[in-house]
Design a protein around this motif. Structure first.
Motif, short mmCIF file in Angstrom:
data_model
loop_
_atom_site.label_atom_id
_atom_site.label_comp_id
_atom_site.label_asym_id
_atom_site.label_seq_id
_atom_site.Cartn_x
_atom_site.Cartn_y
_atom_site.Cartn_z
N TYR A 67 0.85 -1.19 0.00
CA TYR A 67 0.00 0.00 0.00
C TYR A 67 0.88 1.25 0.00
CZ TYR A 67 -3.02 3.73 1.69
OH TYR A 67 -3.70 4.92 1.82
N GLN A 68 0.36 2.30 -0.63
CA GLN A 68 0.95 3.63 -0.52
C GLN A 68 -0.13 4.66 -0.85
OE1 GLN A 68 4.16 3.21 -3.28
NE2 GLN A 68 2.84 3.22 -5.07
N ARG A 69 0.11 5.88 -0.37
CA ARG A 69 -0.88 6.95 -0.58
C ARG A 69 -0.18 8.16 -1.16
NH1 ARG A 69 -3.42 9.32 4.80
NH2 ARG A 69 -1.31 10.17 4.93
N MET A 70 -0.85 8.80 -2.12
CA MET A 70 -0.34 10.02 -2.72
C MET A 70 -1.26 11.18 -2.33
SD MET A 70 2.16 8.57 -4.24
CE MET A 70 2.84 10.00 -5.07
N LEU A 71 -0.64 12.30 -1.93
CA LEU A 71 -1.39 13.48 -1.54
C LEU A 71 -0.92 14.68 -2.37
CD1 LEU A 71 -1.17 13.13 2.35
CD2 LEU A 71 -3.10 12.49 0.89
N PRO A 72 -1.84 15.50 -2.88
CA PRO A 72 -1.43 16.67 -3.67
C PRO A 72 -0.74 17.71 -2.80
CG PRO A 72 -3.80 16.70 -3.29
CD PRO A 72 -3.30 15.39 -2.75
N SER A 73 0.37 18.25 -3.31
CA SER A 73 1.11 19.25 -2.53
C SER A 73 0.41 20.60 -2.54
CB SER A 73 2.53 19.41 -3.09
OG SER A 73 2.49 19.98 -4.40
N TRP A 98 3.54 15.67 -5.76
CA TRP A 98 2.65 14.98 -4.81
C TRP A 98 3.49 14.36 -3.70
CZ3 TRP A 98 -2.78 13.17 -5.49
CH2 TRP A 98 -3.47 13.93 -6.45
N GLU A 99 2.87 14.19 -2.55
CA GLU A 99 3.56 13.58 -1.41
C GLU A 99 3.26 12.09 -1.36
OE1 GLU A 99 4.19 15.05 3.09
OE2 GLU A 99 2.14 14.41 2.64
N TRP A 100 4.33 11.30 -1.18
CA TRP A 100 4.24 9.84 -1.08
C TRP A 100 4.26 9.47 0.40
CZ3 TRP A 100 9.03 6.25 -1.72
CH2 TRP A 100 8.64 4.90 -1.71
N THR A 101 3.18 8.87 0.89
CA THR A 101 3.08 8.58 2.32
C THR A 101 2.52 7.18 2.56
OG1 THR A 101 0.80 9.39 2.59
CG2 THR A 101 2.56 11.01 2.76
N VAL A 136 2.62 14.39 -13.23
CA VAL A 136 3.37 14.47 -11.98
C VAL A 136 4.79 13.95 -12.23
CG1 VAL A 136 3.54 13.61 -9.60
CG2 VAL A 136 1.30 14.19 -10.58
N ASP A 137 5.80 14.71 -11.82
CA ASP A 137 7.18 14.26 -12.03
C ASP A 137 8.04 14.34 -10.77
OD1 ASP A 137 7.76 16.96 -11.72
OD2 ASP A 137 8.45 17.25 -13.77
N THR A 138 7.42 14.72 -9.65
CA THR A 138 8.18 14.89 -8.40
C THR A 138 7.32 14.42 -7.23
OG1 THR A 138 9.30 16.84 -9.31
CG2 THR A 138 9.39 16.55 -6.91
N ILE A 139 7.97 13.68 -6.31
CA ILE A 139 7.28 13.28 -5.09
C ILE A 139 8.05 13.82 -3.88
CG2 ILE A 139 6.07 11.26 -5.96
CD1 ILE A 139 8.36 9.50 -5.03
N VAL A 173 14.25 12.03 7.14
CA VAL A 173 14.63 13.20 6.33
C VAL A 173 13.54 13.42 5.29
CG1 VAL A 173 15.99 11.85 4.66
CG2 VAL A 173 16.50 14.28 5.00
N ALA A 174 13.26 14.68 4.99
CA ALA A 174 12.32 15.01 3.93
C ALA A 174 13.10 15.32 2.66
CB ALA A 174 11.46 16.22 4.32
N VAL A 175 12.62 14.78 1.55
CA VAL A 175 13.28 15.00 0.25
C VAL A 175 12.22 15.20 -0.82
CG1 VAL A 175 15.20 13.48 0.94
CG2 VAL A 175 13.36 12.57 -0.50
N THR A 176 12.68 15.75 -1.94
CA THR A 176 11.92 15.62 -3.18
C THR A 176 12.68 14.63 -4.05
OG1 THR A 176 13.04 17.51 -4.20
CG2 THR A 176 10.91 17.92 -3.13
#
Length: 198
Positions: A67-73, A98-101, A136-139, A173-176
């Motif tokens: 499972y994974q969830r994508m959220l719009p930034s 989008w954020e990958w969580t 979308v090209d960046t998470i 750590v937070a990354v793009t």
């Protein structure tokens, strides 16, 4: 098989989403001991599981094992609302980001040493394929720094947004991470190499 669940088709995946929330509880509460996420019904949900979220479920024989969830930034998400201290500057935002969580894989289907498991590979391929179709090209990812090298090896272009900090007892750590067709080709190559090594 990977299934993408949005607000438009969520009514077709009620039982599978319920399994996904149980898997999240198993991994994040019971295994990682993130007790602030605990719930009496054994299902981990939060305020971001709304109509804007995109859920990706890897299902085998009716069972959700990844499972994974994508959220719009462009809307409130974990980095802006919960983990803001992981980002030194203004959090990146835009329709292409989008954020990958909540990435999680059931026990017995996880990585073997340095090799991505088939489920992990399918989930990452799902992000890239969905992203390439959706503009979308960046998470954005909040993750253990040990994932940095793995993402680079998979041909994501990774940029840290701040320094690692301990969150829930784990260094984070937070990354793009930017991706394109080369990332997808690399994931496919990795999948083939993993299959040959079995």
């Amino acid at each position: 098989m990977l299934h993408i669940v949005t607000n438009q088709n969520a009514d077709l995946y009620g039982a599978e989403l319920d399994q996904a929330f149980q898997l999240r509880h198993q991994v994040f509460v019971q295994e990682k001991n993130w007790i602030e996420l605990a719930s009496e019904d054994g299902r981990e949900r939060d305020r971001f599981d709304d109509e804007h979220a995109v859920h990706m479920l890897f299902i085998v024989d009716g069972r959700v094992i990844g499972y994974q969830r994508m959220l719009p930034s462009t809307r409130p998400h974990l980095l802006t609302e919960v983990l803001r201290n992981l980002c030194d500057g203004e959090p990146p935002a835009g329709p292409h980001i989008w954020e990958w969580t909540r990435y999680c894989v059931a026990a017995g289907h996880r990585e073997r040493g340095r090799m991505l498991s088939p489920v992990a590979n399918a989930l990452l391929c799902g992000i890239v394929e969905w992203g390439l179709r959706s503009g979308v090209d960046t998470i954005i990812i909040e993750m253990n720094p040990l994932w940095l090298l793995r993402l680079v090896q998979l041909h994501f272009r990774v940029t840290p947004l701040g320094v690692p900090q301990f969150i829930g007892g784990e260094e984070t750590v937070a990354v793009t991470a930017r991706f394109d067709e080369r990332t997808l080709r690399r994931l496919h190559e990795t999948r083939k190499a993993s299959a040959l090594s079995v």
